[in-house]
Scaffold this motif. Structure first.
Motif, PDB file in Angstrom:
ATOM      1  N   VAL A 146       0.844  -1.189   0.000  1.00 62.78           N
ATOM      2  CA  VAL A 146       0.000   0.000   0.000  1.00 62.78           C
ATOM      3  C   VAL A 146       0.883   1.244   0.000  1.00 62.78           C
ATOM      4  O   VAL A 146       1.951   1.258   0.623  1.00 62.78           O
ATOM      5  CB  VAL A 146      -0.946   0.014   1.222  1.00 62.78           C
ATOM      6  CG1 VAL A 146      -2.012  -1.067   1.073  1.00 62.78           C
ATOM      7  CG2 VAL A 146      -0.189  -0.176   2.527  1.00 62.78           C
ATOM      8  N   ARG A 197       0.490  -8.146  -0.670  1.00 65.13           N
ATOM      9  CA  ARG A 197      -0.743  -8.347  -1.437  1.00 65.13           C
ATOM     10  C   ARG A 197      -1.962  -8.389  -0.520  1.00 65.13           C
ATOM     11  O   ARG A 197      -3.038  -7.871  -0.863  1.00 65.13           O
ATOM     12  CB  ARG A 197      -0.638  -9.637  -2.252  1.00 65.13           C
ATOM     13  CG  ARG A 197       0.208  -9.483  -3.517  1.00 65.13           C
ATOM     14  CD  ARG A 197       0.116 -10.717  -4.395  1.00 65.13           C
ATOM     15  NE  ARG A 197       0.881 -11.820  -3.821  1.00 65.13           N
ATOM     16  CZ  ARG A 197       2.153 -12.074  -4.107  1.00 65.13           C
ATOM     17  NH1 ARG A 197       2.814 -11.300  -4.952  1.00 65.13           N
ATOM     18  NH2 ARG A 197       2.772 -13.105  -3.554  1.00 65.13           N
ATOM     19  N   ALA A 200      -2.835  -4.884   0.474  1.00 61.75           N
ATOM     20  CA  ALA A 200      -3.512  -4.213  -0.633  1.00 61.75           C
ATOM     21  C   ALA A 200      -4.968  -4.671  -0.730  1.00 61.75           C
ATOM     22  O   ALA A 200      -5.882  -3.851  -0.954  1.00 61.75           O
ATOM     23  CB  ALA A 200      -2.767  -4.488  -1.938  1.00 61.75           C
ATOM     24  N   ALA A 204      -8.269  -2.290  -0.502  1.00 62.99           N
ATOM     25  CA  ALA A 204      -9.200  -2.287  -1.627  1.00 62.99           C
ATOM     26  C   ALA A 204     -10.603  -2.690  -1.188  1.00 62.99           C
ATOM     27  O   ALA A 204     -11.611  -2.082  -1.591  1.00 62.99           O
ATOM     28  CB  ALA A 204      -8.693  -3.220  -2.723  1.00 62.99           C
ATOM     29  N   GLU A 222      -6.846   1.778  -6.835  1.00 59.70           N
ATOM     30  CA  GLU A 222      -5.658   1.187  -7.455  1.00 59.70           C
ATOM     31  C   GLU A 222      -4.439   2.090  -7.324  1.00 59.70           C
ATOM     32  O   GLU A 222      -3.305   1.615  -7.296  1.00 59.70           O
ATOM     33  CB  GLU A 222      -5.926   0.891  -8.929  1.00 59.70           C
ATOM     34  CG  GLU A 222      -6.856  -0.288  -9.179  1.00 59.70           C
ATOM     35  CD  GLU A 222      -6.193  -1.624  -8.862  1.00 59.70           C
ATOM     36  OE1 GLU A 222      -4.946  -1.703  -8.945  1.00 59.70           O
ATOM     37  OE2 GLU A 222      -6.917  -2.573  -8.532  1.00 59.70           O
ATOM     38  N   LEU A 225      -2.228   1.178  -4.462  1.00 59.43           N
ATOM     39  CA  LEU A 225      -1.746  -0.194  -4.387  1.00 59.43           C
ATOM     40  C   LEU A 225      -0.508  -0.385  -5.263  1.00 59.43           C
ATOM     41  O   LEU A 225      -0.271   0.378  -6.190  1.00 59.43           O
ATOM     42  CB  LEU A 225      -2.856  -1.162  -4.825  1.00 59.43           C
ATOM     43  CG  LEU A 225      -4.221  -0.949  -4.176  1.00 59.43           C
ATOM     44  CD1 LEU A 225      -5.212  -1.979  -4.699  1.00 59.43           C
ATOM     45  CD2 LEU A 225      -4.136  -0.993  -2.660  1.00 59.43           C
ATOM     46  N   ARG A 226       0.267  -1.424  -4.966  1.00 63.06           N
ATOM     47  CA  ARG A 226       1.519  -1.710  -5.674  1.00 63.06           C
ATOM     48  C   ARG A 226       2.365  -0.434  -5.786  1.00 63.06           C
ATOM     49  O   ARG A 226       2.662   0.056  -6.859  1.00 63.06           O
ATOM     50  CB  ARG A 226       1.267  -2.283  -7.072  1.00 63.06           C
ATOM     51  CG  ARG A 226       0.648  -3.658  -7.063  1.00 63.06           C
ATOM     52  CD  ARG A 226       0.749  -4.340  -8.411  1.00 63.06           C
ATOM     53  NE  ARG A 226       2.140  -4.716  -8.689  1.00 63.06           N
ATOM     54  CZ  ARG A 226       2.876  -4.218  -9.686  1.00 63.06           C
ATOM     55  NH1 ARG A 226       2.390  -3.309 -10.491  1.00 63.06           N
ATOM     56  NH2 ARG A 226       4.119  -4.618  -9.861  1.00 63.06           N
TER      57      ARG A 226
END
Length: 382
Positions: A146, A197, A200, A204, A222, A225-226
């Motif tokens: 995150v 993950r 995240a 989400a 989004e 995230l990543r």
């Protein structure tokens, strides 16, 4: 000295560099948003490396500063038109990065410029400069997780303004959520991709679980995230850096300038980020909201109107446009809607002034009549 012609509206980096190169003093005046602040920092650091004196400031309306007495040979407005040259593209950071490379290539900071692009909610690969490539070379690589600025994940999740969730602003709620899922509360060097993950996924899910989120919320989350991590980043992620820049540009511009220039302002900036986020999340939660055909209107007396407008648009509004009316100010955010023109019409009815940046706009107003402003905005959208 002869300045570059600003009439093209989007002065390229080479033109800005040419305007500044022989100046005895350059004045940089940025709009109060994270992208413009980052762009100012990128250019200012290059000016410093080149031995060119400069002044830097952040204003809601940079045009207000243009009439001030100054000894500057060149005034560069960042995020708005005006001055001798203007970096008014959205985002402005890629052009500032190109200008910095023209002045002193080694002084151009791709991590700060990337943070500016992310603060503008833009894609790093969309600009024609070498920024994305240089940022990768500097170690800015995406990884599961995150995009928060702190190693303390509870703090980061509760205060991020990339996302609004039912638990935003509530550190204890996130502490409990992480514990229930056996997730770490601290970002450490040995945190694995699986944990990233799952973090995240938690964020989400939180963004849409209330049932009030519009379909666009799934795309908006989004961006958190990543995240990009970089060795030269003063915060845990570059997305977190972007969030801090945006917060301090609006809440603590002096601290923001110090941060963008590379001074030791990290802790003060994080304090401002937390305060800004808490105020925004409270305002969204307590908002007096009205829905109309094509827009949602929010009246708040305490929240930062620009951040509230963006969060409501992304995570609460079923309509494509949002107007937030505050105390002597207003902001709008749109999804494929020209809210800049609508807010300009609104400001004109209230002896005010406005400017637009991307899909958002801000206005300073001389009225205390929210109903009249909402009516004017709706007419401007029609």
């Amino acid at each position: 000295m002869a300045a570059a012609d600003p009439s093209d509206g989007h002065a390229p980096g080479a033109s800005v560099a040419a305007a500044c190169r022989d100046a005895g003093l350059v004045r940089l005046v940025a709009t109060s948003d994270g992208d413009a602040l980052a762009a100012t920092g990128v250019l200012a650091r290059a000016l410093s490396a080149a031995g060119i004196p400069f002044q830097a400031s952040v204003r809601s309306f940079p045009g207000d500063a243009l009439g001030d007495g100054t000894d500057a040979d060149v005034t560069v407005t960042v995020g708005a038109t005006g001055g001798d040259v203007a970096l008014d593209a959205h985002p402005a950071s890629p052009a500032a990065y190109a200008a910095a490379r023209e002045l002193v290539p080694d002084a151009a900071d791709p991590t700060l410029a990337l943070a500016g692009v992310l603060a503008a909610r833009a894609a790093p690969g969309d600009d024609p400069t070498t920024l994305a490539e240089d940022a990768t070379a500097a170690g800015c690589e995406q990884r599961p997780g995150v995009g928060v600025p702190t190693a303390d994940l509870v703090d980061g999740l509760a205060h991020t303004t990339f996302v609004y969730t039912p638990d935003s602003g509530d550190t204890e709620a996130y502490r409990t959520a992480l514990a229930e899922r056996d997730l770490p509360t601290e970002r450490t060097a040995d945190i694995d991709d699986d944990a990233g993950r799952r973090l995240a996924s938690l964020l989400a899910f939180d963004a849409v679980r209330s049932g009030e989120a519009p379909p666009r919320a799934a795309d908006a989350v989004e961006r958190a995230l990543r995240p990009h991590a970089g060795a030269r980043c003063p915060f845990a992620t570059v997305e977190g850096y972007a969030g801090v820049l945006d917060a301090v540009a609006r809440r603590a511009p002096g601290t923001g300038v110090a941060l963008a220039l590379g001074h030791d302002a990290r802790e003060a900036a994080l304090d401002a980020w937390r305060e800004h986020a808490s105020a925004a999340h409270r305002a969204v939660r307590a908002a007096d909201t009205s829905r109309y055909d094509g827009c949602v209107a929010v009246v708040t007396r305490t929240g930062p109107v620009e951040t509230v407008a963006r969060l409501v648009r992304d995570f609460r509004s079923p309509e494509p446009a949002v107007l937030v009316v505050g105390d002597g100010e207003a902001a709008a955010a749109g999804d494929a809607v020209d809210v800049g023109a609508a807010l300009r019409t609104t400001a004109a009815t209230a002896n005010g002034t406005s400017h637009a940046r991307g899909e958002t706009a801000y206005a300073r107003l001389d009225t205390s009549d929210p109903a009249g402003l909402i009516d004017a905005f709706r007419e401007g959208l029609a």
